[in-house]
Write an enzyme that holds these catalytic residues in place. Structure first.
Site, PDB file in Angstrom:
ATOM      1  N   LYS A  97     -24.801  65.241 -57.502  1.00 20.52           N
ATOM      2  CA  LYS A  97     -23.418  65.879 -57.979  1.00 20.52           C
ATOM      3  C   LYS A  97     -22.632  64.930 -58.293  1.00 20.52           C
ATOM      4  O   LYS A  97     -22.054  65.248 -59.681  1.00 20.52           O
ATOM      5  CB  LYS A  97     -22.945  66.654 -56.816  1.00 20.52           C
ATOM      6  CG  LYS A  97     -23.679  67.730 -56.153  1.00 20.52           C
ATOM      7  CD  LYS A  97     -22.865  68.755 -55.092  1.00 20.52           C
ATOM      8  CE  LYS A  97     -22.351  68.075 -53.974  1.00 20.52           C
ATOM      9  NZ  LYS A  97     -23.131  67.553 -53.313  1.00 20.52           N
TER      10      LYS A  97
ATOM     11  N   ARG B 185     -24.675  66.894 -42.156  1.00 19.03           N
ATOM     12  CA  ARG B 185     -23.935  67.556 -43.256  1.00 19.03           C
ATOM     13  C   ARG B 185     -25.299  68.294 -44.087  1.00 19.03           C
ATOM     14  O   ARG B 185     -24.812  69.389 -44.525  1.00 19.03           O
ATOM     15  CB  ARG B 185     -23.614  66.407 -44.225  1.00 19.03           C
ATOM     16  CG  ARG B 185     -22.213  65.789 -43.897  1.00 19.03           C
ATOM     17  CD  ARG B 185     -22.379  64.300 -44.397  1.00 19.03           C
ATOM     18  NE  ARG B 185     -22.116  64.226 -45.884  1.00 19.03           N
ATOM     19  CZ  ARG B 185     -22.502  63.164 -46.594  1.00 19.03           C
ATOM     20  NH1 ARG B 185     -22.849  62.099 -46.037  1.00 19.03           N
ATOM     21  NH2 ARG B 185     -22.384  63.053 -48.056  1.00 19.03           N
TER      22      ARG B 185
ATOM     23  N   ARG C 156     -17.654  75.191 -50.953  1.00 16.04           N
ATOM     24  CA  ARG C 156     -18.834  74.671 -50.162  1.00 16.04           C
ATOM     25  C   ARG C 156     -18.947  75.936 -49.028  1.00 16.04           C
ATOM     26  O   ARG C 156     -19.996  75.657 -48.224  1.00 16.04           O
ATOM     27  CB  ARG C 156     -18.209  73.601 -49.623  1.00 16.04           C
ATOM     28  CG  ARG C 156     -19.172  72.412 -49.642  1.00 16.04           C
ATOM     29  CD  ARG C 156     -18.840  71.280 -48.805  1.00 16.04           C
ATOM     30  NE  ARG C 156     -19.501  70.034 -49.057  1.00 16.04           N
ATOM     31  CZ  ARG C 156     -19.159  68.879 -49.652  1.00 16.04           C
ATOM     32  NH1 ARG C 156     -18.292  68.746 -50.497  1.00 16.04           N
ATOM     33  NH2 ARG C 156     -19.798  68.094 -49.345  1.00 16.04           N
TER      34      ARG C 156
ATOM     35  N   ARG D 234     -20.015  54.691 -47.806  1.00 17.20           N
ATOM     36  CA  ARG D 234     -19.373  55.684 -47.066  1.00 17.20           C
ATOM     37  C   ARG D 234     -19.655  55.740 -45.762  1.00 17.20           C
ATOM     38  O   ARG D 234     -20.517  55.736 -45.531  1.00 17.20           O
ATOM     39  CB  ARG D 234     -19.594  57.070 -48.046  1.00 17.20           C
ATOM     40  CG  ARG D 234     -18.673  57.361 -49.069  1.00 17.20           C
ATOM     41  CD  ARG D 234     -19.204  58.448 -50.069  1.00 17.20           C
ATOM     42  NE  ARG D 234     -19.474  59.718 -48.906  1.00 17.20           N
ATOM     43  CZ  ARG D 234     -19.478  60.865 -49.913  1.00 17.20           C
ATOM     44  NH1 ARG D 234     -19.770  61.027 -50.839  1.00 17.20           N
ATOM     45  NH2 ARG D 234     -19.601  61.956 -48.822  1.00 17.20           N
TER      46      ARG D 234
ATOM     47  N   ARG E 166     -27.301  54.700 -50.564  1.00 16.27           N
ATOM     48  CA  ARG E 166     -26.064  54.958 -51.400  1.00 16.27           C
ATOM     49  C   ARG E 166     -24.930  53.998 -51.491  1.00 16.27           C
ATOM     50  O   ARG E 166     -24.596  53.869 -50.009  1.00 16.27           O
ATOM     51  CB  ARG E 166     -25.735  56.312 -51.551  1.00 16.27           C
ATOM     52  CG  ARG E 166     -24.667  56.662 -52.443  1.00 16.27           C
ATOM     53  CD  ARG E 166     -24.410  58.243 -52.347  1.00 16.27           C
ATOM     54  NE  ARG E 166     -24.117  58.891 -51.366  1.00 16.27           N
ATOM     55  CZ  ARG E 166     -23.730  60.322 -51.441  1.00 16.27           C
ATOM     56  NH1 ARG E 166     -24.006  60.816 -52.483  1.00 16.27           N
ATOM     57  NH2 ARG E 166     -23.233  60.896 -50.489  1.00 16.27           N
TER      58      ARG E 166
END
Ligand code: AMP
Length: 210
Positions: free
Chosen positions: A13, A166, A88, A155, A127
């Site tokens: 995203k 998540r 969300r 992160r 990531r």
């Protein structure tokens, strides 16, 4: 154009939003980025959100709704916006509709970037973000140029454990917003299990701009 990007963690995203913002010249509004900025600045909202975020949990609806509904009223959003990571939950989707109705506008398209779960976990734990430019890399699939390593950050919620949590949240809380938008004929599914360029092309086609 008022667009929403929906997808599980690691679907791409943020990457797609960066590309679309430049192509379509609309502001990119990322609820995750706004919340991380609030945490970093140590604001009361940031302090409230921090524990939820590092556990990979969702921040309470009332907090995020207030933040985003205020942001979309800003001048730069008059010609449109690209929402990334909001709504969300079903109450967030309803609150967004109500806020837009007050402005006498509505959502034009909801892009659902769909990627299988097993691929997402690998994407998320590899990531890294360039803290200077905000650009996102993947150590295996989209490695950063040499010499940038010192600027890369991971992160806190990009661990295997937080990612699984998540994903669970995504299936339980976020997927139910898909039928909400499908009923309104706004939902466009895009296969996110491809290179960023291929996914961008699919999004442009889904928007009728390809
Ligand atoms: P993201 O950068 O979109 O992956 O968001 C990072 C984290 O911020 C999420 O795991 C949540 O803790 C929080 N967050 C971002 N957007 C929302 C939202 N719309 N509702 C609740 N929590 C959110």
């Amino acid at each position: 154009m008022r667009m929403i990007l929906v997808g599980p963690p690691g679907a791409g995203k943020g990457t797609q939003a960066g590309i679309l913002r430049d192509k379509l010249e609309v502001p990119h509004i990322s609820s995750g980025d706004m919340l991380r900025a609030a945490v970093k600045a140590g604001t009361p909202l940031g302090k409230e959100a921090e524990a939820f975020m590092s556990a990979g949990d969702l921040v309470p609806d009332s907090t995020v709704i207030g933040l985003i509904c205020e942001r979309i009223r800003a001048d730069d959003c008059q010609r449109g916006f690209l929402l990334d990571g909001f709504p969300r939950t079903r109450p967030q989707a309803e609150a967004l509709d109500a806020a837009l109705a007050e402005l006498d506008v509505q959502v034009d398209a909801v892009l659902w970037i769909d990627v299988p779960d097993d691929i997402l976990v690998e994407r998320v734990i590899g990531r890294r973000m360039d803290k200077k430019t905000g650009r996102i890399y993947h150590m295996k699939y989209s490695p950063p140029p040499k010499g940038l390593t010192d600027r890369l950050v991971q992160r806190k919620d990009d661990t295997r454990e937080a990612c699984r949590f998540r994903l669970e949240k995504y299936h339980r809380e976020t997927r139910p917003i898909l039928p909400y938008y499908r009923e309104r004929k706004l939902l466009r599914r895009v296969d996110g299990n491809h290179s960023p360029a291929t996914v961008t092309a699919a999004i442009m086609t889904a928007l009728g701009l390809g």
